[in-house]
Design a protein around this motif. Structure first.
Motif, mmCIF file in Angstrom:
data_model
loop_
_atom_site.group_PDB
_atom_site.id
_atom_site.type_symbol
_atom_site.label_atom_id
_atom_site.label_comp_id
_atom_site.label_asym_id
_atom_site.label_seq_id
_atom_site.Cartn_x
_atom_site.Cartn_y
_atom_site.Cartn_z
ATOM 1 N N LYS A 132 21.646 30.435 36.998
ATOM 2 C CA LYS A 132 22.584 29.630 36.214
ATOM 3 C C LYS A 132 23.627 30.507 35.522
ATOM 4 C CE LYS A 132 19.761 25.524 35.658
ATOM 5 N NZ LYS A 132 19.080 24.584 34.752
ATOM 6 N N LYS A 133 23.231 31.696 35.145
ATOM 7 C CA LYS A 133 24.194 32.637 34.560
ATOM 8 C C LYS A 133 25.234 33.033 35.612
ATOM 9 C CE LYS A 133 24.483 37.160 32.307
ATOM 10 N NZ LYS A 133 25.445 37.714 33.275
ATOM 11 N N LEU A 134 24.777 33.280 36.836
ATOM 12 C CA LEU A 134 25.696 33.643 37.916
ATOM 13 C C LEU A 134 26.631 32.484 38.256
ATOM 14 C CD1 LEU A 134 23.249 35.608 40.255
ATOM 15 C CD2 LEU A 134 25.050 36.563 38.805
ATOM 16 N N LEU A 135 26.108 31.264 38.192
ATOM 17 C CA LEU A 135 26.954 30.087 38.437
ATOM 18 C C LEU A 135 28.019 29.947 37.362
ATOM 19 C CD1 LEU A 135 24.422 27.344 39.634
ATOM 20 C CD2 LEU A 135 26.164 28.510 41.006
ATOM 21 N N GLU A 136 27.676 30.249 36.129
ATOM 22 C CA GLU A 136 28.664 30.202 35.041
ATOM 23 C C GLU A 136 29.800 31.185 35.305
ATOM 24 O OE1 GLU A 136 26.696 30.946 31.375
ATOM 25 O OE2 GLU A 136 25.495 29.110 31.438
ATOM 26 N N ASP A 137 29.450 32.364 35.790
ATOM 27 C CA ASP A 137 30.482 33.359 36.118
ATOM 28 C C ASP A 137 31.386 32.848 37.233
ATOM 29 O OD1 ASP A 137 29.465 35.084 34.226
ATOM 30 O OD2 ASP A 137 28.270 36.240 35.657
ATOM 31 N N ALA A 138 30.777 32.248 38.258
ATOM 32 C CA ALA A 138 31.562 31.712 39.374
ATOM 33 C C ALA A 138 32.496 30.607 38.900
ATOM 34 C CB ALA A 138 30.623 31.196 40.466
ATOM 35 N N HIS A 151 37.564 37.691 42.742
ATOM 36 C CA HIS A 151 36.488 37.713 41.760
ATOM 37 C C HIS A 151 35.484 36.593 42.060
ATOM 38 C CE1 HIS A 151 39.797 39.806 39.744
ATOM 39 N NE2 HIS A 151 38.898 40.392 38.982
ATOM 40 N N PHE A 152 36.016 35.458 42.492
ATOM 41 C CA PHE A 152 35.129 34.342 42.816
ATOM 42 C C PHE A 152 34.231 34.682 43.987
ATOM 43 C CE2 PHE A 152 34.145 30.619 45.434
ATOM 44 C CZ PHE A 152 33.372 29.907 44.534
ATOM 45 N N TRP A 153 34.788 35.301 45.043
ATOM 46 C CA TRP A 153 33.951 35.636 46.203
ATOM 47 C C TRP A 153 32.879 36.654 45.828
ATOM 48 C CZ3 TRP A 153 34.218 31.730 48.765
ATOM 49 C CH2 TRP A 153 35.388 31.160 49.259
ATOM 50 N N GLU A 154 33.197 37.533 44.895
ATOM 51 C CA GLU A 154 32.188 38.486 44.420
ATOM 52 C C GLU A 154 31.069 37.740 43.689
ATOM 53 O OE1 GLU A 154 30.207 42.034 43.773
ATOM 54 O OE2 GLU A 154 31.900 41.611 45.106
ATOM 55 N N ALA A 155 31.439 36.754 42.875
ATOM 56 C CA ALA A 155 30.443 35.946 42.171
ATOM 57 C C ALA A 155 29.617 35.122 43.161
ATOM 58 C CB ALA A 155 31.132 35.032 41.161
ATOM 59 N N ASP A 156 30.291 34.586 44.176
ATOM 60 C CA ASP A 156 29.611 33.831 45.231
ATOM 61 C C ASP A 156 28.567 34.701 45.917
ATOM 62 O OD1 ASP A 156 29.712 31.620 47.566
ATOM 63 O OD2 ASP A 156 29.918 33.592 48.489
#
Length: 244
Positions: A132-138, A151-156
């Motif tokens: 959920k923390k990673l989803l918040e970053d995305a 940055h989004f693809w890195e979060a993905d």
């Protein structure tokens, strides 16, 4: 170690030397951190030339099974095969074989479907907090817009790899790591650079994570496969338009 090896078969002497030493390492007869016998002893045990022994040791070093250290106290020391070494080998395979979008999608559908299914059966509360923390970053990068797509693809990627970690299977983890370190080149070249595409991808991630959290293995598998299949269609369409 005098009884560990036997005379190499003369009709395939080099490969037999590699095979014997490799088997001794993999079977645990020679443990991690332990030195192989010196070259002169290996030469006598395997009844072959010193040049053959040296070449075999170089092959074993390339495989990541030994590390050859020079100087006093040096020698051929047994090492562990790390996930990074496996990843590097798969990475070279993908790049050298000119893997197509369809090849990659076909493979990813099965692998990522399996991974999501396993994760749904093995996830912990701590895993969910991390996801959920990673989803918040995305989501933050989706809201910031198209200028933050890299940055989004890195979060993905981090979300996908976190799900792979939850599978607790080192083979799947290594394969997924390789895929997601390579897929970025395809994404940046062929995926439409639009905010709605980022938002759709983010929605897929949320749905997959929710199924994992609820332990719905079949749903997690189907969502992961559908996600790969749909985004491959987007990329394939753009690739086809380029070739027209």
């Amino acid at each position: 170690m005098t009884d560990l090896f036997h005379a190499a078969k003369q009709n395939r002497i080099f490969q037999d030397v590699v095979d014997q030493i490799q088997e001794a390492i993999i079977s645990g007869k020679i443990e991690v951190g332990e030195k192989l016998p010196p070259e002169r002893e290996l030469k006598e045990m395997l009844q072959t030339s010193r040049s053959t022994i040296r070449e075999a040791l170089r092959v074993l070093e390339q495989k990541g099974l030994i590390e050859i250290k020079l100087g006093m106290g040096g020698g051929a020391i047994v090492t562990t095969v790390s996930a990074d070494q496996v990843t590097e080998s798969l990475d070279l395979l993908i790049k050298s074989q000119n893997v197509s979008l369809n090849h990659l999608a076909e493979f990813r559908e099965r692998v990522e479907g399996d991974v999501a299914e396993l994760a749904a059966g093995r996830v912990t509360d701590e895993d969910i907090r991390e996801l959920k923390k990673l989803l918040e970053d995305a989501k933050k990068y989706v809201d910031m817009g198209i200028d933050y797509i890299t940055h989004f693809w890195e979060a993905d990627k981090k979300v996908h790899l976190a799900i792979a970690d939850i599978s607790r299977n080192p083979i799947y983890i290594s394969i997924c790591k390789t895929i997601h370190y390579n897929i970025i080149h395809y994404l940046m070249k062929y995926l439409p650079m639009r905010v709605n595409v980022m938002a759709e991808n983010y929605k897929d991630l949320c749905d997959i994570v929710e199924s994992v959290e609820l332990g719905k293995s079949d749903d997690a598998r189907n969502l992961a496969k559908g996600h790969v299949r749909r985004f491959n269609r987007y990329m394939k369409k753009m690739q086809d338009e380029e070739t027209v």
